[in-house]
Design a protein around this motif. Structure first.
Motif, PDB file in Angstrom:
ATOM      1  N   ARG A  69       0.832  -1.211   0.000  1.00 41.04           N
ATOM      2  CA  ARG A  69       0.000   0.000   0.000  1.00 41.04           C
ATOM      3  C   ARG A  69       0.863   1.257   0.000  1.00 41.04           C
ATOM      4  NH1 ARG A  69      -5.189  -1.358   3.971  1.00 41.04           N
ATOM      5  NH2 ARG A  69      -6.147  -2.878   2.570  1.00 41.04           N
ATOM      6  N   TRP A  70       1.982   1.198   0.738  1.00 39.86           N
ATOM      7  CA  TRP A  70       2.888   2.346   0.770  1.00 39.86           C
ATOM      8  C   TRP A  70       3.489   2.588  -0.612  1.00 39.86           C
ATOM      9  CZ3 TRP A  70       8.025   3.460  -0.080  1.00 39.86           C
ATOM     10  CH2 TRP A  70       8.488   4.668   0.437  1.00 39.86           C
ATOM     11  N   HIS A  71       3.910   1.513  -1.270  1.00 39.23           N
ATOM     12  CA  HIS A  71       4.493   1.645  -2.609  1.00 39.23           C
ATOM     13  C   HIS A  71       3.441   2.126  -3.618  1.00 39.23           C
ATOM     14  CE1 HIS A  71       8.483   0.244  -1.744  1.00 39.23           C
ATOM     15  NE2 HIS A  71       8.068  -0.918  -1.276  1.00 39.23           N
ATOM     16  N   GLN A  72       2.206   1.639  -3.464  1.00 38.51           N
ATOM     17  CA  GLN A  72       1.139   2.107  -4.354  1.00 38.51           C
ATOM     18  C   GLN A  72       0.886   3.594  -4.164  1.00 38.51           C
ATOM     19  OE1 GLN A  72      -2.093  -0.721  -3.503  1.00 38.51           O
ATOM     20  NE2 GLN A  72      -2.023  -1.368  -5.628  1.00 38.51           N
ATOM     21  N   ALA A 237       4.844   6.201 -17.532  1.00 41.03           N
ATOM     22  CA  ALA A 237       3.683   6.413 -16.659  1.00 41.03           C
ATOM     23  C   ALA A 237       3.132   5.057 -16.231  1.00 41.03           C
ATOM     24  CB  ALA A 237       2.619   7.223 -17.393  1.00 41.03           C
ATOM     25  N   LYS A 238       3.933   4.347 -15.455  1.00 40.97           N
ATOM     26  CA  LYS A 238       3.529   3.024 -14.980  1.00 40.97           C
ATOM     27  C   LYS A 238       3.457   3.008 -13.467  1.00 40.97           C
ATOM     28  CE  LYS A 238       4.440  -0.354 -18.558  1.00 40.97           C
ATOM     29  NZ  LYS A 238       4.677  -1.790 -18.730  1.00 40.97           N
ATOM     30  N   GLY A 239       2.554   2.161 -12.953  1.00 39.68           N
ATOM     31  CA  GLY A 239       2.404   2.017 -11.520  1.00 39.68           C
ATOM     32  C   GLY A 239       2.630   0.584 -11.087  1.00 39.68           C
ATOM     33  N   LEU A 240       2.342   0.326  -9.829  1.00 39.30           N
ATOM     34  CA  LEU A 240       2.622  -0.973  -9.239  1.00 39.30           C
ATOM     35  C   LEU A 240       1.788  -2.095  -9.851  1.00 39.30           C
ATOM     36  CD1 LEU A 240       4.641  -1.691  -6.999  1.00 39.30           C
ATOM     37  CD2 LEU A 240       2.740  -1.696  -5.381  1.00 39.30           C
ATOM     38  N   HIS A 263       4.285  -5.294 -11.528  1.00 37.04           N
ATOM     39  CA  HIS A 263       5.285  -4.866 -10.541  1.00 37.04           C
ATOM     40  C   HIS A 263       4.910  -5.318  -9.131  1.00 37.04           C
ATOM     41  CE1 HIS A 263       7.655  -2.036 -13.171  1.00 37.04           C
ATOM     42  NE2 HIS A 263       6.562  -2.182 -13.900  1.00 37.04           N
ATOM     43  N   SER A 264       3.627  -5.236  -8.787  1.00 38.01           N
ATOM     44  CA  SER A 264       3.210  -5.623  -7.435  1.00 38.01           C
ATOM     45  C   SER A 264       3.397  -7.122  -7.205  1.00 38.01           C
ATOM     46  CB  SER A 264       1.746  -5.238  -7.190  1.00 38.01           C
ATOM     47  OG  SER A 264       0.870  -5.921  -8.080  1.00 38.01           O
ATOM     48  N   ARG A 265       3.227  -7.932  -8.232  1.00 34.69           N
ATOM     49  CA  ARG A 265       3.420  -9.380  -8.074  1.00 34.69           C
ATOM     50  C   ARG A 265       4.898  -9.684  -7.840  1.00 34.69           C
ATOM     51  NH1 ARG A 265       0.761 -13.926  -8.621  1.00 34.69           N
ATOM     52  NH2 ARG A 265      -1.098 -12.729  -9.140  1.00 34.69           N
ATOM     53  N   TYR A 266       5.760  -9.032  -8.595  1.00 34.08           N
ATOM     54  CA  TYR A 266       7.197  -9.230  -8.394  1.00 34.08           C
ATOM     55  C   TYR A 266       7.575  -8.886  -6.955  1.00 34.08           C
ATOM     56  CZ  TYR A 266      12.205  -9.266  -9.469  1.00 34.08           C
ATOM     57  OH  TYR A 266      13.553  -9.558  -9.481  1.00 34.08           O
ATOM     58  N   TYR A 267       7.097  -7.728  -6.495  1.00 36.44           N
ATOM     59  CA  TYR A 267       7.420  -7.310  -5.130  1.00 36.44           C
ATOM     60  C   TYR A 267       6.848  -8.290  -4.121  1.00 36.44           C
ATOM     61  CZ  TYR A 267       7.600  -4.861  -0.743  1.00 36.44           C
ATOM     62  OH  TYR A 267       7.847  -4.569   0.570  1.00 36.44           O
ATOM     63  N   ARG A 268       5.607  -8.707  -4.324  1.00 35.62           N
ATOM     64  CA  ARG A 268       4.930  -9.586  -3.370  1.00 35.62           C
ATOM     65  C   ARG A 268       5.684 -10.895  -3.168  1.00 35.62           C
ATOM     66  NH1 ARG A 268      -0.404 -12.709  -5.164  1.00 35.62           N
ATOM     67  NH2 ARG A 268       0.622 -14.645  -4.624  1.00 35.62           N
ATOM     68  N   ILE A 269       6.091 -11.532  -4.276  1.00 34.96           N
ATOM     69  CA  ILE A 269       6.788 -12.818  -4.185  1.00 34.96           C
ATOM     70  C   ILE A 269       8.119 -12.650  -3.459  1.00 34.96           C
ATOM     71  CG2 ILE A 269       7.896 -14.649  -5.517  1.00 34.96           C
ATOM     72  CD1 ILE A 269       5.759 -14.204  -7.685  1.00 34.96           C
ATOM     73  N   ALA A 270       8.887 -11.637  -3.858  1.00 31.58           N
ATOM     74  CA  ALA A 270      10.192 -11.414  -3.235  1.00 31.58           C
ATOM     75  C   ALA A 270      10.051 -11.022  -1.764  1.00 31.58           C
ATOM     76  CB  ALA A 270      10.960 -10.342  -3.998  1.00 31.58           C
ATOM     77  N   ALA A 271       9.084 -10.168  -1.454  1.00 30.14           N
ATOM     78  CA  ALA A 271       8.916  -9.688  -0.081  1.00 30.14           C
ATOM     79  C   ALA A 271       8.444 -10.792   0.852  1.00 30.14           C
ATOM     80  CB  ALA A 271       7.930  -8.517  -0.054  1.00 30.14           C
ATOM     81  N   PHE A 272       7.540 -11.648   0.389  1.00 31.11           N
ATOM     82  CA  PHE A 272       7.102 -12.757   1.225  1.00 31.11           C
ATOM     83  C   PHE A 272       8.285 -13.650   1.578  1.00 31.11           C
ATOM     84  CE2 PHE A 272       2.432 -12.372   0.233  1.00 31.11           C
ATOM     85  CZ  PHE A 272       2.025 -12.354   1.559  1.00 31.11           C
TER      86      PHE A 272
END
Length: 646
Positions: A69-72, A237-240, A263-272
């Protein structure tokens, strides 16, 4: 009784007792007795055994959700997150390439990716354009897709084992306008050059031989060396929630599909992975998995790009050099797939296997039968087994080292992470529904299809699907857990125990896993049928005792006994990668079909490659001899006892 039912019964009795004026002590005692008598003792046992696990899992879930949510809110993307890491420690080593000993600092990786971004933008590539990357694992692979992402170009990450039709299919279905290939794969591109179209731009990275590459190919390395290494001025002009790249997966429905990775999926997998297994920036991760896979490129390299870890990249896995590498580079984390662990156990004992600094092994596919042998022999403190396809929204993880489990779902608060195992018809894999039209949840101990409830507004639960919209729709079911909902169909059968631990049972549908790769039976059937003049063919995976994954087996209709297995093998070598070639052949008068003329594999899978079960002619692919040999009862016994190499 479910936890909610137990609590309702206990609280209801407490309220009723107090309503009639029964003293508090007696009311509480009665409520406790009713709660325990209605199954509350089971709930109490579950709470005692899983509360700490569930609380830690919840903390990881909330932490990743908060970060997303912070990154978004700040409109961050993977390149922007990487820039933050570069600013923090530009001179720290980001990537080490084992083959040459090269050490890429974060500044070097940043400047290389800037050159990629600036060059391709100057060449006219723009936001949303696709470029295919077809090369073996090395630091340039990371710099290429990262640089493209800096200007909004999307990479299609192609399996470097693919050849001919499969290779063309994956490149063209992505909509790629160009392909970057490694010099080591020049001949593979030359073979299909005429099928890629006249407008397909081609760039060669690495060893460049004008006599081998297609005539119009440009050598990328000198072009990048003269490109600007400054950050690109054109910020996309791209977002998460926008597309980052495409990873190909066999899925469970046939030919390879380009799964959309935002982008959010990449972050999610790595962050988990980072938070669930308590990684930290000082860790050094050993990555011998291919970078066209999400395990290697996201779970592995993602720790470098997002969290600042150093990642050692090895071009190809080597069982004999594995622990030597880990000791040499002082790695603290390794990545695996089930087969890797077995290959390592099969190696002779060497000094380096106990002189390393590895504390954590992260991956999937580690079988319970070798789990403890692996941890004891190599002194690994923690196994980070997880489950999750590239595109799925129902990933799970083993957080506490439960032997054999690939993850869990809380029995106390199951709705916090809305995934379920639901009943399916074992023959057709169709969802079984109740009188209300909803899917039937499995009880502990019952195998079922893993599904994840979809919410496109939640980065943890969204399903982005595939480039092919038809393939996307096939993975979505409606009215699954409640009326009007949607759920992602994983295609995999798991089983959950009474504590909520989940265990992988089977890969259903048209895919099985062999030698670390998903094999599409539809694709192999198509190749075999084409070679054999459209003969009926059924391809499926069969279990071999003591071996991870399933070995490929092909049942071929051969009523006139015309099929020559070794001529067939010569043809298969031309069109299929080694992991997709059937290990076993079954030549039959006919292949079973359903009433709707679909190949029926249930009986074939049940009988496997056992000559006691059929009078059909059976053959085994002898790797050492390089040909198919007749499979009799004696050879069958040797295979089952592990005396024959697969």
């Amino acid at each position: 009784m479910q936890p909610v039912g137990v609590c309702t019964a206990a609280l209801g009795s407490l309220g009723l007792m107090r309503f009639f004026g029964v003293p508090w002590v007696w009311s509480l005692a009665a409520a406790l007795g009713i709660g325990l008598g209605s199954g509350g003792w089971r709930l109490l046992r579950v709470i005692c055994k899983t509360a700490l696990r569930d609380l830690f899992g919840l903390s990881v879930l909330l932490r990743v959700k908060y970060k997303l949510r912070w990154h978004q809110k700040n409109n961050n993307t993977i390149p922007k997150m990487f820039q933050d890491v570069v600013r923090r420690h530009p001179d720290k080593v980001a990537l080490i390439y084992e083959a040459t000993g090269e050490k890429w600092t974060f500044r070097w990786l940043d400047e290389y990716s800037n050159a990629v971004a600036n060059f391709f933008y100057q060449q006219g590539f723009r936001l949303g354009d696709v470029i295919a990357i077809f090369m073996e694992s090395r630091p340039e692979f990371v710099g290429l897709w990262l640089g493209m992402a800096k200007v909004g170009i999307e990479a299609a990450l192609i399996n470097f084992n693919l050849r001919l039709d499969s290779l063309v299919y994956c490149i063209t279905t992505s909509g790629a306008k160009a392909v970057i290939f490694g010099g080591e794969l020049s001949s593979a591109i030359t073979e299909v050059n005429g099928m890629l179209g006249k407008n397909m731009a081609k760039f060669c990275s690495g060893d460049y031989n004008p006599e081998v590459v297609p005539a119009e190919t440009r050598h990328l390395d000198p072009l990048l060396s003269t490109a600007s290494k400054s950050p690109p001025t054109q910020i996309p002009a791209k977002g998460l929630d926008d597309r980052l790249f495409y990873i190909y997966t066999s899925g469970t429905t046939g030919m390879p599909k380009a799964a959309i990775v935002v982008h959010s999926r990449y972050y999610r997998i790595a962050a988990f992975g980072y938070y669930a297994y308590r990684m930290h920036p000082e860790d050094i991760l050993y990555n011998c998995l291919p970078l066209y896979h999400s395990a290697g490129n996201i779970m592995g390299v993602g720790q470098c790009l997002i969290h600042g870890l150093t990642v050692v990249i090895r071009k190809k896995f080597s069982a004999s050099r594995f622990w030597d590498d880990c000791a040499k580079y002082r790695c603290t984390i390794i990545q695996y797939i089930g087969e890797i662990c077995r290959y390592l156990l099969n190696q002779p004992v060497r000094e380096s296997e106990t002189q390393h600094c590895v504390r954590l092994a992260v991956g999937n596919g580690l079988r319970p039968t070798i789990w403890e042998d692996f941890t004891k022999r190599f002194r690994i403190k923690q196994i980070g087994e997880f489950y999750g396809a590239t595109e799925c929204n129902c990933s799970i993880a083993n957080l506490d080292g439960k032997v054999g489990a690939c993850g869990f779902n809380s029995r106390i608060l199951p709705n916090v992470y809305p995934i379920r195992l639901v009943k399916v018809n074992e023959d057709t894999m169709e969802l079984i529904r109740d009188s209300r039209g909803l899917c039937v949840p499995c009880r502990p101990g019952e195998p079922g299809l893993l599904v994840g409830q979809i919410n496109q507004q939640d980065p943890l639960r969204r399903f982005d699907g595939y480039v092919n919209e038809s393939a996307t729709h096939k993975k979505i079911a409606y009215n699954v857990l409640q009326k009007g909902d949607q759920a992602y169909l994983s295609g995999d059968v798991l089983v959950m125990d009474e504590l909520g631990y989940m265990y992988f049972r089977d890969r259903s549908g048209d895919t099985f896993r062999w030698r670390g790769e998903n094999v599409s039976t539809t694709e192999v059937e198509g190749m075999l049928s084409h070679i054999l003049n459209q003969t009926d063919v059924a391809v499926y995976g069969v279990e071999v005792p003591g071996v991870e994954g399933k070995a490929g087996m092909a049942a071929i209709a051969d009523p006139k006994t015309k099929v020559n297995p070794n001529i067939l093998y010569q043809e298969l070598q031309k069109v299929l990668p080694s992991y997709a070639r059937p290990i076993f052949l079954r030549l039959s008068p006919q292949v079973d079909t359903t009433g709707t003329f679909k190949i029926q594999k249930t009986r074939l899978q049940r009988e496997g490659f056992d000559p006691h079960q059929t009078s059909d002619r059976l053959y085994f692919l002898d790797i050492k001899l390089g040909k198919y040999v007749p499979l009799d009862e004696c050879l069958y016994a040797r295979i089952c006892s592990g005396k024959v190499a697969l």
